[in-house]
Design an enzyme around this catalytic site. Sequence first.
Site, short mmCIF file in Angstrom:
data_model
loop_
_atom_site.label_atom_id
_atom_site.label_comp_id
_atom_site.label_asym_id
_atom_site.label_seq_id
_atom_site.Cartn_x
_atom_site.Cartn_y
_atom_site.Cartn_z
N ASN A 37 -4.82 -6.41 -0.30
CA ASN A 37 -3.56 -5.86 -0.58
C ASN A 37 -3.15 -5.81 -1.93
OD1 ASN A 37 -2.80 -5.42 2.42
ND2 ASN A 37 -2.67 -7.58 2.55
N CYS A 38 -2.23 -4.99 -2.17
CA CYS A 38 -1.79 -4.72 -3.45
C CYS A 38 -1.06 -6.18 -4.26
CB CYS A 38 -0.54 -3.82 -3.54
SG CYS A 38 0.05 -3.30 -5.37
N PRO A 39 -1.37 -6.44 -5.33
CA PRO A 39 -2.20 -5.82 -6.27
C PRO A 39 -3.71 -5.94 -6.36
CG PRO A 39 -1.20 -7.88 -7.59
CD PRO A 39 -0.92 -7.76 -5.72
#
Length: 100
Positions: A37-39
Amino acid sequence: MESIKNIYHDAIMYSIILNIIKIKNMSLKIINLTNFNCPNTIIEFRKKIKNINCYDKILILSNDISTKWDIPLFCNHMNYKLIFNNFKKKPYQFLIQKFE
């Protein structure tokens, strides 16, 4: 009926991708980012793309919605060619070509 359309659509898209690869006679690398997942998605992508040869094609798979804009922006910034993307369902798919 809708699931049959989706399967048919995916089969056509993969066929197009495979034909692009055969025509150009270049290798295809697959980067699976579906567990990130981000980042971390873009961080892992940057790490993995360093080991890929120039002019190779890369199929990126991701479940992270931020890749919808992160990958195209990254390609633009690094002068990589975004050949194809598919956001219809997860995993999102991006086919890019690496240039140096």
